[in-house]
Design a protein around this motif. Structure first.
Motif, PDB file in Angstrom:
ATOM      1  N   ASN A 277       0.957  -1.371  -0.146  1.00 29.13           N
ATOM      2  CA  ASN A 277       0.001  -0.122   0.081  1.00 29.13           C
ATOM      3  C   ASN A 277       0.470   1.194  -0.040  1.00 29.13           C
ATOM      4  OD1 ASN A 277      -2.537  -1.456  -0.054  1.00 29.13           O
ATOM      5  ND2 ASN A 277      -2.302  -1.254   1.799  1.00 29.13           N
ATOM      6  N   GLY A 278       1.929   1.270   0.179  1.00 35.06           N
ATOM      7  CA  GLY A 278       2.654   2.323  -0.141  1.00 35.06           C
ATOM      8  C   GLY A 278       3.881   2.924   1.288  1.00 35.06           C
ATOM      9  N   THR A 279       3.132   2.428   2.194  1.00 36.53           N
ATOM     10  CA  THR A 279       3.991   2.561   3.650  1.00 36.53           C
ATOM     11  C   THR A 279       4.712   1.546   3.484  1.00 36.53           C
ATOM     12  OG1 THR A 279       1.990   1.957   4.399  1.00 36.53           O
ATOM     13  CG2 THR A 279       2.095   4.099   3.818  1.00 36.53           C
ATOM     14  N   HIS A 280       5.868   2.055   4.555  1.00 37.24           N
ATOM     15  CA  HIS A 280       6.424   1.294   5.487  1.00 37.24           C
ATOM     16  C   HIS A 280       6.957   2.044   7.279  1.00 37.24           C
ATOM     17  CE1 HIS A 280       9.705  -1.551   6.580  1.00 37.24           C
ATOM     18  NE2 HIS A 280      10.966  -0.572   6.060  1.00 37.24           N
ATOM     19  N   TYR A 281       6.329   1.142   7.959  1.00 39.81           N
ATOM     20  CA  TYR A 281       6.337   1.739   9.108  1.00 39.81           C
ATOM     21  C   TYR A 281       5.931   3.974   8.912  1.00 39.81           C
ATOM     22  CZ  TYR A 281       8.053  -2.101  10.565  1.00 39.81           C
ATOM     23  OH  TYR A 281       8.173  -2.922  11.214  1.00 39.81           O
ATOM     24  N   GLU A 282       6.682   5.422   9.597  1.00 38.64           N
ATOM     25  CA  GLU A 282       6.358   6.595   8.993  1.00 38.64           C
ATOM     26  C   GLU A 282       6.725   6.883   7.522  1.00 38.64           C
ATOM     27  OE1 GLU A 282       9.873   6.297  11.101  1.00 38.64           O
ATOM     28  OE2 GLU A 282       8.012   4.749  11.517  1.00 38.64           O
TER      29      GLU A 282
END
Length: 82
Positions: free
Chosen positions: A45-50
């Motif tokens: 989804n295009g996110t990695h942690y912050e």
């Protein structure tokens, strides 16, 4: 890291579109190279942690629990225009 020859150059605006939302590609830049991180389940989804895809993450790596060697897992797909 030395870029592979003949990579296309992308602007920051073009990179921003590869965020996993606007297009299927999930890309991030590091030290002038753009990597396809879409194969990683950690970037789903295009996110990695912050962190968000479609951005230059060079300055953010200092806060990461890993080194720049993590980028060796991914294919360089372009060069980030200055």
């Amino acid at each position: 890291m030395t870029p592979p020859p003949n990579l296309p150059t992308y602007s920051r605006a073009q990179l921003a579109l590869r965020n996993g939302n606007d297009r299927d590609e999930i890309w991030c830049a590091y030290q002038g190279l753009i990597y396809d991180v879409g194969t990683s389940r950690l970037w789903r989804n295009g996110t990695h942690y912050e962190h968000w895809a479609g951005q230059d993450l060079t300055d953010e790596l200092a806060d990461a629990p890993h080194t720049e060697l993590v980028f060796q897992r991914f294919i360089a797909v372009g060069i980030l225009a200055q």
